[in-house]
Design an enzyme around this catalytic site. Structure first.
Site, mmCIF file in Angstrom:
data_model
loop_
_atom_site.group_PDB
_atom_site.id
_atom_site.type_symbol
_atom_site.label_atom_id
_atom_site.label_comp_id
_atom_site.label_asym_id
_atom_site.label_seq_id
_atom_site.Cartn_x
_atom_site.Cartn_y
_atom_site.Cartn_z
ATOM 1 N N HIS A 69 -7.786 31.835 -20.856
ATOM 2 C CA HIS A 69 -6.678 30.882 -20.956
ATOM 3 C C HIS A 69 -5.590 31.154 -19.922
ATOM 4 C CE1 HIS A 69 -4.461 33.824 -23.659
ATOM 5 N NE2 HIS A 69 -3.442 33.323 -22.977
ATOM 6 N N ASP A 120 -12.506 33.971 -24.938
ATOM 7 C CA ASP A 120 -11.323 33.971 -24.075
ATOM 8 C C ASP A 120 -11.379 35.130 -23.084
ATOM 9 O OD1 ASP A 120 -8.886 33.230 -23.062
ATOM 10 O OD2 ASP A 120 -7.711 34.008 -24.727
ATOM 11 N N SER A 217 -0.779 38.054 -22.615
ATOM 12 C CA SER A 217 -2.128 37.488 -22.629
ATOM 13 C C SER A 217 -2.966 38.040 -21.482
ATOM 14 C CB SER A 217 -2.062 35.964 -22.498
ATOM 15 O OG SER A 217 -1.552 35.369 -23.665
#
Length: 625
Positions: A69, A120, A217
């Protein structure tokens, strides 16, 4: 994250990047401490155009491991190019020192799902060789590292807490790895195979527990061994940082075959994952996902958490118990921000406020739909006191409110240009099913929705049509809701042959007609409307099962528009108790091969409805479209 699709006509872009500011003196990653100089030279600050936006780790001299992402948008399209990406390694301050690596190739996992954030994982090949020892990765035989009582460490430069700034200093915090059974109830998209979760949340936003946060992230979750650190997870998604629920990480061991294959050259970027992640069913074969329960306020939050993992452009707040002023919300929220609700008394609950804090940057705009009878003045003051800029779009009645919202859609969503297809939607003011069912079109394309009575064209709608002169007017419903006189009045303003009539003998049939029109007439034109950095999206990717009969169902369906607005999808409407599926609905999604998602509890969408919807999406039990 997930907000990088751009309108070709408006060039409105929301970046993945929020450059980190100076570290808070308390040095929280959340509730953490500064990393010692030289402790983690393999840690990589993922820089977008020079600003820190994600984390990553060096796993081989010319290979970086991060989250998918961080490199793909809400449609799974490339969100950044190699010339925008660099990495700072061998440093504990991303703004100075260390080695800078530039990107040569970006490879996202072939099965990454931007809706559920499943799989992811991404790899970046660098031009330069990192002058550090790579971190070791957990293998398939090391499941014990990924379960209690493991205490792991997460490091990053991300936000110091929900709605707070990031850090230039590398921070670390130790977190408890949680059992899958603990994590699954928090997240409808949870997958035991590909995800693990860790963290020590509190229930107090003023005193969050140990966690990763936005900006972390793609960074590493790892355990220390005598031989050195072993990475077991990649920071993926979560809710309010350090509050309520643990954070979610991609489980490294599941992807080892793919990672090793890409790095070693045995697997090519366009080939499937040879490991267990590549065996997961997708499309119509995937197990149906259920999002939310029976409370519309909580459901809207759940859908926002499913969709928005980074900064939104703005937020939208509407009434959950009274539909008229809220009906234009699908086009305004579109793919830009969460659409949330006040409670039945018009008050703003703490969970809704926390979700705005999580998704909308400090000082950002929250649009309120309707007057104080719909959304209280107290709710507005709460938002202002929390630092948001509040814009109330409320007219003298529902028709005027819809016009005000429509004009804001042009100004904000469409950048002051005409909406896609030079179009507008006209719906009946006295009931909600048609106006919310068209959310699959208005939210994805950013097309305004006007309201009118049955027998004569409402003044605000007539004023809008006269001002903007759209060449396409989608009219929802038959003569029982929008009479022929109204159609005639519209054409008298916009000219002959400007009407597209979407209707059926019932609300379900009208909704199915909207789906057919969206699927076969509008979606194939996506490439003319949007700029795609990868292959153009020409078919909807999800089927959202929604209740179109229960009196309070409008809020659930309207909130679901933020899902279709972000990932592209169609509604499959259900009657009564949500168990029966009409043939027109099955035919409208026939052969779409899209994942089925139930919106709300089983009292809204019964489990019995999901199997025939899955079958129809797979091309069974329906007439081919």
């Amino acid at each position: 994250m997930k907000l990088f699709r751009t309108l070709a006509i408006a060039c409105l872009v929301v970046s993945l990047i929020t450059p980190a500011a100076a570290a808070d003196p308390e040095y929280q990653i959340v509730d953490g401490e500064p990393a010692a100089d030289g402790a983690y030279p393999w840690m990589a600050a993922f820089l977008f155009d020079g600003g820190q936006g994600c984390g990553a780790s060096v796993i081989a001299p010319q290979w970086i491991l991060t989250a998918a992402h961080c490199v793909l948008d809400d449609r799974g399209q490339p969100a950044v190019s190699v010339d925008q990406v660099s990495f700072a390694v061998d440093t504990t301050n991303w703004t100075e020192g260390g080695q800078v690596l530039t990107a040569a190739e970006i490879i996202a996992h072939p099965s990454y799902d931007p809706l559920t954030t499943n799989n992811d994982v991404a790899l970046v090949r660098t031009n330069e060789a990192a002058q550090v020892t790579p971190v070791a990765l957990a293998g398939t035989g090391e499941a014990a590292l990924e379960a209690p009582p493991t205490v792991a460490r997460v490091i990053g430069y991300g936000a110091l807490g929900t709605d707070r700034e990031g850090s230039e200093q590398l921070l670390q915090v130790d977190v408890d790895v949680r059992d899958d059974a603990v994590c699954a109830p928090f997240w409808p998209q949870w997958e035991d195979l590909t995800m693990l979760c860790a963290g020590n949340p509190t229930e107090d936003s003023a005193d969050p527990g140990r966690d990763s946060c936005q900006g972390d992230s793609g960074g590493p979750l790892f355990v220390e061994r005598d031989s050195g650190p072993v990475q077991i997870g990649i920071v993926s998604y979560g809710g309010e940082c350090g509050v309520g629920s643990p954070g979610v990480y991609a489980q490294v061991s599941t992807f080892r075959q793919w990672i090793d294959g890409i790095v070693g050259g045995q697997v090519q970027p366009d080939q499937p994952d040879p490991g267990p992640a590549g065996e997961q069913p997708d499309g119509a074969a995937a197990d149906p996902l259920r999002v939310g329960g029976d409370d519309p306020v909580a459901n809207a939050i759940a859908m926002s958490q499913l969709i928005f993992q980074g900064d939104a452009s703005f937020g939208v707040l509407a009434a959950s118990a009274n539909f008229p002023d809220a009906l234009g919300g699908s086009a305004l929220a579109s793919y830009h921000g969460p659409l949330l609700y006040v409670d039945a008394a018009g008050q703003l609950g703490p969970a809704t406020l926390a979700e705005f804090q999580r998704t909308v940057p400090a000082g950002g705009v929250i649009y309120i739909l309707g007057g104080v009878a719909a959304v209280s003045a107290e709710a507005e003051q709460q938002l202002i006191a929390d630092g948001f800029e509040v814009v109330r779009l409320g007219g003298s009645g529902r028709q005027e409110t819809a016009r005000l919202v429509a004009e804001e859609v042009i100004a904000t969503v469409n950048g002051g240009e005409v909406p896609p297809f030079d179009s507008v939607i006209v719906a009946y003011e006295g009931n909600w099913p048609d106006a919310v069912a068209v959310g699959q079109i208005s939210a994805w394309f950013g097309i305004p929705v006007l309201l009118t009575p049955t027998d004569t064209l409402g003044g605000p709608a007539a004023e809008y049509l006269s001002t903007y002169q759209p060449t396409t007017v989608m009219v929802l419903g038959g003569d029982a809701v929008i009479g022929q006189a109204v159609r005639d009045e519209i054409e008298a303003i916009t000219g002959p042959d400007t009407l597209i009539e979407l209707q059926g003998p019932s609300r379900i049939a009208t909704s199915a007609d909207i789906t057919v029109f969206n699927r076969y007439e509008l979606f194939p034109l996506n490439a003319e409307i949007f700029e795609f950095s990868g292959e153009p999206i020409t078919e909807p990717e999800v089927v959202l099962a929604v209740n179109l009969r229960r009196d309070d169902a409008f809020a659930h369906v309207l909130a679901a528009s933020q899902v279709v607005g972000n990932v592209g999808g169609v509604f499959a409407p259900l009657e009564g108790d949500g168990s029966a599926v009409e043939q027109s609905v099955l035919d409208s999604i026939c052969g779409l091969d899209a994942e089925v998602i139930a919106i709300g509890s089983t009292s809204l969408v019964a489990d019995a409805a999901l199997a025939p919807l899955q079958a129809a999406s797979a091309g069974q039990g329906c007439a081919a479209g």
